[in-house]
Design an enzyme around this catalytic site. Structure first.
Site, PDB file in Angstrom:
ATOM      1  N   LEU A  30      -0.926   9.578   3.958  1.00 30.39           N
ATOM      2  CA  LEU A  30      -1.888   9.203   3.505  1.00 30.39           C
ATOM      3  C   LEU A  30      -2.926   9.927   2.619  1.00 30.39           C
ATOM      4  CD1 LEU A  30      -3.399   7.795   6.944  1.00 30.39           C
ATOM      5  CD2 LEU A  30      -2.224   6.471   4.982  1.00 30.39           C
ATOM      6  N   GLY A  79      11.751  -3.598   2.300  1.00 28.32           N
ATOM      7  CA  GLY A  79      12.892  -3.763   1.727  1.00 28.32           C
ATOM      8  C   GLY A  79      13.196  -4.749   0.694  1.00 28.32           C
ATOM      9  N   ASN A  86      -4.430  -0.348   8.523  1.00 29.08           N
ATOM     10  CA  ASN A  86      -3.273  -0.047   8.651  1.00 29.08           C
ATOM     11  C   ASN A  86      -3.504   0.973  10.022  1.00 29.08           C
ATOM     12  OD1 ASN A  86      -1.070   1.663   8.806  1.00 29.08           O
ATOM     13  ND2 ASN A  86      -1.545   2.889   6.970  1.00 29.08           N
ATOM     14  N   LYS A 143      -3.952   2.155  -2.039  1.00 25.88           N
ATOM     15  CA  LYS A 143      -3.529   3.367  -1.120  1.00 25.88           C
ATOM     16  C   LYS A 143      -4.445   3.273  -0.052  1.00 25.88           C
ATOM     17  CE  LYS A 143      -1.334   7.265  -1.426  1.00 25.88           C
ATOM     18  NZ  LYS A 143      -0.911   7.237   0.154  1.00 25.88           N
ATOM     19  N   ILE A 184       6.587  -4.972   7.889  1.00 24.77           N
ATOM     20  CA  ILE A 184       6.465  -3.891   8.749  1.00 24.77           C
ATOM     21  C   ILE A 184       5.777  -2.746   7.842  1.00 24.77           C
ATOM     22  CG2 ILE A 184       8.173  -4.492  10.371  1.00 24.77           C
ATOM     23  CD1 ILE A 184      10.393  -2.889   9.002  1.00 24.77           C
ATOM     24  N   SER A 214       0.814  -1.260  -0.154  1.00 23.91           N
ATOM     25  CA  SER A 214       0.090   0.038   0.042  1.00 23.91           C
ATOM     26  C   SER A 214       1.001   1.373  -0.049  1.00 23.91           C
ATOM     27  CB  SER A 214      -0.858  -0.019   1.240  1.00 23.91           C
ATOM     28  OG  SER A 214      -1.799   1.187   1.250  1.00 23.91           O
ATOM     29  N   CYS A 267       0.510   4.000  10.274  1.00 23.18           N
ATOM     30  CA  CYS A 267       1.200   5.084   9.556  1.00 23.18           C
ATOM     31  C   CYS A 267       1.844   6.290  10.426  1.00 23.18           C
ATOM     32  CB  CYS A 267       0.094   5.993   8.763  1.00 23.18           C
ATOM     33  SG  CYS A 267       0.821   7.327   7.878  1.00 23.18           S
TER      34      CYS A 267
END
Lengths: 321, 253
Positions: free
Chosen positions: A85, A260, A143, A57, A207, A33, A146
């Site tokens: 966001l 990553g 989520n 998103k 994460i 996302s 954030c």
């Protein structure tokens, strides 16, 4: 290596399929996302049906512009963002984004839900789950991590009790598999994952980004207008891997591992740590075809390590203890 | 957008901090003045967005300033180096709005994208005036190239070493007294300059035009929302994909 005892000879090998909360993915690659928009930017570049799925998103109840710019800063082997966001709000996602997505993507999508209160998480989850577009949604990814919004966002993901409250409340308004996206900016991510599992979550994803900052040495000012931002990219991969490993020890529900990942080699490593599926985030921003390339490389990398069925290696690194 | 391999053909210093690089390869995705390309450099996670100065059949020219670590490293790239480049990014200048006598106003590192625009406008038989702003004489580049295209070129330097002493807006006001009205303007340069042009040329001067903006970008192709700006006309645009050129009426400072 954990080898499957009952190889189904009718299935083509190598088999990249995995099961995520009862939904079979052709492969475990799920663009994360915030790094893949609502899909069609990338659908202009390649057929995104090659992906396992993707997480759209972060969507809130009302439209959000996000933070002031600059909201991007480079980092060694990664990137900091403080987008905050930006999204068109849940109503427009249902009326505009999902219909547009249906033209280019025929698999279940992961719906990322963000919010500033439990009521907001619940309302966005409910609307997405009850909308006429609900069939397009495979999973709800909540989520609670954030780092770029104030009063909400990550604050739900840094406290086990609050995380459990969000899970319980959203659980009541959706029958979709509920995946909770966790923050790495905590001392005990496994404890929070366990609290989510106990509260009824079907999976966890981790994460989200690690909080960081950069300073412009010419002006002695933070580069990001928001001062701090979230670090992603290859720099965070070992941290993400460690956290997925720890969470795998603590819960039985599936894990979407991310942080990553840039190659198919990373996918294998993340799955051995305990991930059932993997998110690809920042790599999509540096290499527009990154996710497609990872999918394409998977069979040859599996062959390199003697893996016939990708699902067999989930958590493989734990079996040696 | 097209991802291609481009080969460095030349990389030449124009002023002590400004360099011109010519790259060879498939540049077919670059279709409009004001677009940019995004270069992958070894050892950097994000690409470097650089505006297109000129494009011919199989070459693209960029002019860049060695401002940070990445652009500093670019100055050392030798001929023959092959780079991974995303080409044809962004929405550039709309030359169809120019009218008969457009004015192009560029400051410092904002000058290069105006060159390809000037080329298009001259080809379309427009009477093109170009106002170029620099800090001082030793930073001047490309004034001759604009003149060679057939543009009327005026220079402003902050220290007065060449041309009109002051900013591009001072040069504009002086030209305005001596020449006919301009039909449209196109501008690119530092934010302070763009704001002065918005005030003096658009709001007070009553001339419509377009601005090219710079912003720190993540991807350069509209995915990360890192470079969004709010619009006066409502909603937002991504500088990388819907911009970098915005129309004056859209801008919300």
């Amino acid at each position: 290596m954990v080898a499957s005892k009952n190889i189904d000879v009718n299935k083509r090998l190598p088999d990249t399929r995995v099961d995520l909360c009862g939904i079979t993915l052709d492969n475990p690659v799920i663009p994360a996302s915030g790094c893949f928009g609502y899909g069609y930017e990338f659908a202009e570049l390649y057929d995104i049906n090659c992906l396992g799925s993707f997480s759209f998103k972060g969507t809130t109840l009302e439209p959000r512009f996000g933070n002031k710019t600059p909201r991007i800063a480079e980092a060694p082997a990664g990137v900091l963002n403080s987008v905050g966001l930006q999204n068109p709000g849940v109503s427009k996602v249902i009326s505009h984004e999902l219909p547009r997505l249906a033209e280019v993507f025929n698999k279940p999508v992961m719906a990322n839900v963000s919010g500033f209160s439990i009521e907001e998480y619940v309302e966005v989850t409910r609307r997405l789950s009850e909308s006429e577009r609900a069939d397009q949604i495979g999973w709800i990814e909540v989520n609670i991590s954030c780092p770029n919004v104030h009063g909400g966002g990550m604050s739900f993901g840094t406290d086990a009790d609050m995380a459990a409250e969000v899970v319980e409340a959203t659980r009541k308004v959706t029958s979709k598999p509920l995946i909770i996206k966790l923050s790495p900016n905590v001392t005990d991510i496994a404890g929070i994952a366990k609290a989510c599992e106990d509260a009824g979550a079907d999976g966890v994803s981790l994460i989200n980004t690690l909080m960081g900052m950069r300073i412009d040495k010419k002006t002695a000012m933070p580069i990001l207008a928001n001062t701090t931002g979230g670090l992603s990219g290859p720099a965070v991969f070992p941290v993400a891997l460690r956290m997925v490993y720890q969470v795998y020890e603590a819960v039985k529900i599936p894990i979407v591992g991310m942080g990553g990942i840039t190659t198919a080699e990373d996918v294998i490593e993340m799955m051995m740590a305990g991930a059932t599926a993997v998110g690809v985030g920042a790599a999509n921003l540096a290499e527009p075809y990154a996710s497609k390339q990872i999918v394409e490389e998977l069979p040859s990398v599996m062959a390199k390590y003697g893996i016939e069925r990708l699902a067999d290696i989930i958590g493989a690194s734990h079996s040696h203890k | 957008m097209k991802q291609v391999k481009l080969t460095v053909k030349s990389n030449k210093m124009l002023t002590p901090t400004t360099y011109r690089m010519r790259l060879e390869g498939d540049v077919s995705a670059i279709t409009q003045p004001g677009q940019f390309i995004n270069l992958k450099l070894d050892g950097h996670f994000l690409r470097r967005p650089i505006s297109v100065c000129d494009v011919e059949s199989s070459h693209v020219t960029i002019i860049y300033k060695a401002l940070g670590q990445g652009t500093e490293e670019m100055t050392h790239l030798e001929s023959g180096t092959v780079l991974d480049v995303l080409t044809g990014l962004g929405t550039g200048f709309d030359s169809s709005r120019s009218g008969d006598a457009p004015v192009l106003i560029g400051g410092g590192v904002g000058i290069p994208p105006l060159y390809l625009l000037a080329k298009h406008l001259i080809r379309e038989k427009k009477k093109v005036t170009v106002i170029l702003g620099y800090n001082s004489e030793d930073e001047i580049y490309y004034a001759g190239e604009f003149a060679a295209l057939g543009c009327e070129v005026k220079i402003a330097t902050a220290d007065g070493s060449v041309g009109i002493k002051g900013f591009v807006t001072d040069a504009y006001k002086e030209l305005k007294r001596t020449l006919n009205d301009y039909t449209y303007f196109y501008t690119c340069g530092p934010t302070a300059m763009l704001k002065a042009i918005y005030r003096d040329v658009y709001t007070r001067g009553g001339v419509d035009g377009e601005f090219s903006f710079e912003e720190r970008m993540g991807c350069g192709y509209g995915a990360c929302m890192g470079c969004s700006v709010l619009l006066k006309t409502g909603g937002y645009k991504r500088i990388c994909k819907d911009g970098p050129v915005l129309r004056a009426e859209e801008i919300y400072w």
